[in-house]
Design a protein around this motif. Structure first.
Motif, mmCIF file in Angstrom:
data_model
loop_
_atom_site.group_PDB
_atom_site.id
_atom_site.type_symbol
_atom_site.label_atom_id
_atom_site.label_comp_id
_atom_site.label_asym_id
_atom_site.label_seq_id
_atom_site.Cartn_x
_atom_site.Cartn_y
_atom_site.Cartn_z
ATOM 1 N N HIS A 125 0.800 -1.005 0.078
ATOM 2 C CA HIS A 125 0.114 -0.113 0.001
ATOM 3 C C HIS A 125 0.847 1.217 0.082
ATOM 4 C CE1 HIS A 125 -3.710 2.141 0.549
ATOM 5 N NE2 HIS A 125 -4.493 0.983 0.436
ATOM 6 N N CYS A 126 0.275 2.574 0.032
ATOM 7 C CA CYS A 126 1.236 3.771 0.096
ATOM 8 C C CYS A 126 0.789 4.449 1.234
ATOM 9 C CB CYS A 126 0.929 4.472 -1.199
ATOM 10 S SG CYS A 126 -0.667 5.327 -1.411
ATOM 11 N N SER A 127 -0.386 4.267 1.928
ATOM 12 C CA SER A 127 -1.116 5.217 2.828
ATOM 13 C C SER A 127 -0.302 4.910 4.256
ATOM 14 C CB SER A 127 -2.570 4.846 3.229
ATOM 15 O OG SER A 127 -2.990 5.132 4.450
ATOM 16 N N PRO A 128 0.170 6.078 4.915
ATOM 17 C CA PRO A 128 1.177 5.701 6.026
ATOM 18 C C PRO A 128 0.237 5.131 6.976
ATOM 19 C CG PRO A 128 1.261 7.882 5.107
ATOM 20 C CD PRO A 128 0.454 7.412 4.322
ATOM 21 N N SER A 129 -0.838 5.315 7.309
ATOM 22 C CA SER A 129 -1.769 4.826 8.359
ATOM 23 C C SER A 129 -1.937 3.220 8.233
ATOM 24 C CB SER A 129 -2.932 5.594 8.445
ATOM 25 O OG SER A 129 -3.768 5.368 7.388
ATOM 26 N N VAL A 130 -2.460 2.996 6.723
ATOM 27 C CA VAL A 130 -2.477 1.566 6.400
ATOM 28 C C VAL A 130 -1.036 0.731 6.658
ATOM 29 C CG1 VAL A 130 -3.307 -0.034 4.671
ATOM 30 C CG2 VAL A 130 -4.375 2.224 4.929
ATOM 31 N N LEU A 131 0.291 1.224 5.880
ATOM 32 C CA LEU A 131 1.301 0.547 6.092
ATOM 33 C C LEU A 131 1.639 0.193 7.530
ATOM 34 C CD1 LEU A 131 3.275 2.487 3.418
ATOM 35 C CD2 LEU A 131 2.418 0.006 3.192
ATOM 36 N N ALA B 205 -7.383 4.253 -0.910
ATOM 37 C CA ALA B 205 -7.619 3.435 -2.265
ATOM 38 C C ALA B 205 -7.183 4.498 -3.466
ATOM 39 C CB ALA B 205 -8.439 2.593 -2.470
ATOM 40 N N VAL B 206 -7.971 5.748 -3.310
ATOM 41 C CA VAL B 206 -7.549 6.801 -4.131
ATOM 42 C C VAL B 206 -6.111 7.139 -4.380
ATOM 43 C CG1 VAL B 206 -8.084 9.040 -5.041
ATOM 44 C CG2 VAL B 206 -9.984 7.616 -3.996
ATOM 45 N N ALA B 207 -5.515 7.311 -3.104
ATOM 46 C CA ALA B 207 -3.990 7.742 -2.850
ATOM 47 C C ALA B 207 -3.379 6.532 -3.815
ATOM 48 C CB ALA B 207 -3.848 7.886 -1.519
ATOM 49 N N LEU B 208 -3.450 5.393 -3.499
ATOM 50 C CA LEU B 208 -2.942 4.110 -4.041
ATOM 51 C C LEU B 208 -3.183 4.330 -5.465
ATOM 52 C CD1 LEU B 208 -1.017 1.864 -3.822
ATOM 53 C CD2 LEU B 208 -2.747 0.446 -3.242
ATOM 54 N N ALA B 209 -4.185 4.708 -5.984
ATOM 55 C CA ALA B 209 -4.514 4.685 -7.381
ATOM 56 C C ALA B 209 -3.723 5.699 -8.212
ATOM 57 C CB ALA B 209 -6.170 4.766 -7.700
ATOM 58 N N GLU B 210 -3.523 6.939 -7.573
ATOM 59 C CA GLU B 210 -2.722 7.831 -8.019
ATOM 60 C C GLU B 210 -1.499 7.688 -8.030
ATOM 61 O OE1 GLU B 210 -4.070 12.123 -7.108
ATOM 62 O OE2 GLU B 210 -4.591 11.087 -5.252
ATOM 63 N N LEU C 175 -0.411 -0.129 10.302
ATOM 64 C CA LEU C 175 -1.246 -1.234 10.478
ATOM 65 C C LEU C 175 -0.856 -2.646 9.743
ATOM 66 C CD1 LEU C 175 -4.790 0.473 10.670
ATOM 67 C CD2 LEU C 175 -3.449 -0.258 12.568
ATOM 68 N N MET C 176 -0.324 -2.738 8.692
ATOM 69 C CA MET C 176 0.318 -3.891 8.186
ATOM 70 C C MET C 176 1.523 -4.392 8.651
ATOM 71 S SD MET C 176 -0.322 -3.044 3.929
ATOM 72 C CE MET C 176 -1.840 -3.470 3.124
ATOM 73 N N GLY C 177 2.503 -3.490 9.438
ATOM 74 C CA GLY C 177 3.820 -3.640 9.680
ATOM 75 C C GLY C 177 4.905 -3.451 8.662
ATOM 76 N N LYS C 178 4.477 -2.645 7.744
ATOM 77 C CA LYS C 178 5.365 -2.392 6.538
ATOM 78 C C LYS C 178 6.006 -1.040 6.584
ATOM 79 C CE LYS C 178 5.143 -4.953 3.211
ATOM 80 N NZ LYS C 178 5.979 -5.981 2.753
ATOM 81 N N PRO C 179 7.194 -1.080 6.166
ATOM 82 C CA PRO C 179 7.838 0.516 5.955
ATOM 83 C C PRO C 179 7.164 1.536 5.028
ATOM 84 C CG PRO C 179 8.948 -1.075 4.451
ATOM 85 C CD PRO C 179 7.630 -1.843 5.186
ATOM 86 N N SER C 180 7.605 2.466 5.174
ATOM 87 C CA SER C 180 6.682 3.684 4.421
ATOM 88 C C SER C 180 6.929 3.378 2.800
ATOM 89 C CB SER C 180 7.448 5.176 4.889
ATOM 90 O OG SER C 180 8.674 5.385 4.067
ATOM 91 N N ILE C 181 6.162 4.093 1.925
ATOM 92 C CA ILE C 181 6.141 3.875 0.602
ATOM 93 C C ILE C 181 7.617 4.444 0.215
ATOM 94 C CG2 ILE C 181 4.937 5.936 0.013
ATOM 95 C CD1 ILE C 181 4.696 2.781 -1.728
ATOM 96 N N GLU C 182 8.009 5.632 0.682
ATOM 97 C CA GLU C 182 9.312 6.167 0.339
ATOM 98 C C GLU C 182 10.440 5.391 0.144
ATOM 99 O OE1 GLU C 182 7.103 7.561 2.546
ATOM 100 O OE2 GLU C 182 6.523 9.388 1.249
#
Length: 614
Positions: free
Chosen positions: A435-441, A488-493, A443-450
């Motif tokens: 994903h790319c959303s900071p809040s979702v990442l 989801a819109v942010a991820l589509a962008e 919760l997922m236990g994943k690093p930032s999209i950067e």
């Protein structure tokens, strides 16, 4: 049995899968190990549960019955995220569905009890492992009891089971009653009371009534899933208590080598040849398991609950000998398809203290930032790949089991990434930003999209340097707990800006035993107690999934609906930043160089999107 001169079995292993004698298949590993320790084992692979003939064909086993649903949870094997029936079953002959019952572990165990009464009965495999405590079952949309209670088994083996099954088998052979086998690590049993000093989690009755109690039970249980520091956990179920002993200790390298050096045929049983074999073998036929465990600790993944966070690796010698066996197979074409595990580039424990002190209870090794104590050395894996590549008859060694790009970036060994691009990528490298959303990442236990974007820039730069046209394919999950429509819109962008629209999107599936499933059911983050949004209806999920594949004509109406719900009409139109064209009859208006729907409030800016708009 007649050919071997056996009048009876020691153990009958009942499996929900067609039999594949390969070390990537749990039933084969357990049965080969028992065989190596001197036990007589018979396998009832996908027995017909509507009759009793397949169960009785080899007679009553002397020491006990072992039951597993197979390499997948039987309900996940049957149903999709939308609860639709799957059209194929990769673990059945010819990929045909219908060869195993729903909740296979329970059904098989009930038949064993019907046939042989109080025979020692042990359950294991992924279905039993991840359903060992009270759990949310997505397919029935309710909280179910521990599978140990529903199956009426004596013992439940959770995790990778070699240590446990050896101790159980030897003690039964030595005449002990199964009721005395209560202290074995990596097992669960029934008791009348909670053992002294154990961690008591909210009871089954409490977690059924109260979602906060469910979240609290999961959080308490999850903290103890470490073989070094973990404590016994118990959960009352009516007048019984399910007792989970601490996890089994990690296998040593010598023990791992023993497991994988056994004489596997590496093929499905020939009785399936006329049906087309077992399709699941094709993905792993020329792949090699190099290690177990994963310290990535993603919330949606059940690997930690099953294999643990401490890496257990095979020796180079063992892996090279297996590779030589592959090169001698008639169908080998020179390509080893994968060398890895849950995460390919995890070849050793994440830090030196783990084997003495265990993993940290309140932090992840990698997310949101790598731990300062993280050991990011890739030299062992790089040296292994070089040795494999140098074997006669080997043309290429690929990595398909996925890599953690944040782990690569946390280290200083850029040579590994360059060699990866040059020698071990077949044009496409699959990675999992999710994903790319900071809040979702979070919760997922994943690093930032950067971190992903930084890795992509380095990956592209290296491929330009070595003159290779290779691409990253990101794995993405839609409708993960905490993901809103705006996320989801942010991820589509982001996908628009990357010029990539995925062929496949994984709708989040709440499988038993994972943190994300707890969040899905309770709508609570158990670590903080805060409420979170969860997309639960089919339509909510369809909107999020459609946005991630916004260029598909069949998704057009859903994308339009989602964008309007979010107030993002600026993404409807003909401009470079738009995701979808307006409906017929709408009059686009040109403003400031952008074409927009007349209803849009403002234009946006962004890089040119590749591909046509539906």
């Amino acid at each position: 049995m007649d050919l071997r001169g056996w009048s009876e079995l020691d153990f009958l292993y009942i499996s929900g899968d067609g039999y594949v004698d390969h070390p990537s298949f749990g039933p084969a590993v357990i049965c080969r190990c028992l065989e190596s320790w001197g036990f007589k084992v018979g396998i009832a692979a996908q027995p017909d549960w509507r009759t009793r003939e397949d169960f009785l064909s080899m007679g009553r086993p002397r020491l006990g019955a072992l039951v597993s649903a197979g390499n997948m949870d039987s309900m996940l094997n049957k149903l999709t995220a939308a609860r639709n029936k799957r059209r194929t079953d990769a673990y059945s002959p010819g990929g045909e569905v219908g060869h195993r019952p729903d909740r296979a572990t329970i059904v098989y165990c009930n038949i064993v009890r019907e046939l042989w009464g109080d025979i020692p009965l042990v359950i294991g495999g992924i279905e039993a492992s991840l359903r060992r405590m009270a759990h949310y079952d997505y397919w029935s949309d309710k909280v179910r009891r521990s599978i140990l209670i529903d199956s009426r088994a004596d013992l439940l083996i959770y995790g990778m089971g070699e240590r446990q099954i050896k101790e159980i088998a030897e003690r039964l052979r030595d005449g002990e009653d199964v009721s005395s086998l209560t202290g074995i690590r990596g097992t669960c049993h029934r008791a009348s009371d909670c053992p002294e000093g154990s961690v008591v989690v909210p009871s089954f009755d409490e977690v059924v009534r109260d979602k906060r109690a469910f979240a609290r039970a999961f959080d308490l249980w999850d903290r103890e899933q470490d073989p070094i520091r973990g404590k016994t956990v118990c959960q009352p179920h009516g007048d019984k208590v399910v007792v989970q002993n601490p996890p089994a200790l990690p296998l040593s390298t010598d023990e791992m080598d023993h497991v994988y050096d056994l004489p596997y045929a590496r093929e499905p049983h020939p009785m399936y040849d006329d049906a087309g074999g077992i399709p699941a073998i094709e993905e792993v036929r020329f792949s090699i398991v190099s290690h177990r465990g994963c310290f990535g600790d993603c919330s949606f993944c059940a690997i930690v609950a099953h294999q643990g966070r401490i890496i257990q690796a095979r020796s180079h010698r063992s892996i090279l000998e297996e590779a030589k066996k592959l090169t001698e197979m008639a169908s080998f074409k020179g390509y080893i398809h994968d060398v890895g595990g849950p995460t390919a580039n995890f070849r050793h424990p994440s830090c030196k203290k783990q084997l003495s002190q265990g993993t940290c209870a309140h932090r992840s090794c990698l997310a949101p930032e790598p731990c300062p104590g993280l050991d990011c050395d890739h030299w062992d894996y790089l040296e292994l790949l070089r040795k494999l590549k140098g074997l006669p008859k080997v043309k290429k060694v690929f990595i398909r089991s996925g890599i953690r790009y944040d782990y690569i970036l946390a280290g200083k060994n850029r040579e590994f990434l360059e060699e990866l691009c040059r020698d071990h990528v077949s044009g496409i490298l699959k990675v999992a930003p999710e994903h790319c959303s900071p809040s979702v990442l979070s919760l997922m236990g994943k690093p930032s999209i950067e971190v992903f974007l930084r890795f992509k820039a380095i990956f592209d730069r290296i491929n330009a340097k070595i003159n290779r046209k290779q691409f990253l394919i990101p794995y993405l999950i839609s409708s993960h707990p905490g993901a809103t429509l705006k996320d989801a819109v942010a991820l589509a962008e982001l996908l628009r800006d990357l010029g990539h629209v995925p062929d496949h999107v994984q709708d989040f599936i709440p499988t038993p035993g994972s943190l994300s499933t707890c969040m899905y059911y309770t709508e609570i983050d158990p670590s903080t107690g805060r409420g979170i949004f969860v997309a639960k209806t089919g339509h909510q999920k369809a909107l999020q999934r459609a946005l991630l594949q916004y260029n598909r004509p069949e998704n057009r109406k859903l994308v339009l609906e989602a964008l309007r719900m979010c107030g993002r009409e600026d993404l409807i139109g003909f401009g470079e930043n738009c995701l979808v064209r307006p409906e017929k009859g709408s009059v686009p208006v040109r403003r400031g160089g952008f074409e927009k729907n007349a209803k849009s409030a403002s234009g946006g800016k962004g890089p040119r999107r590749r591909g046509r708009k539906p």
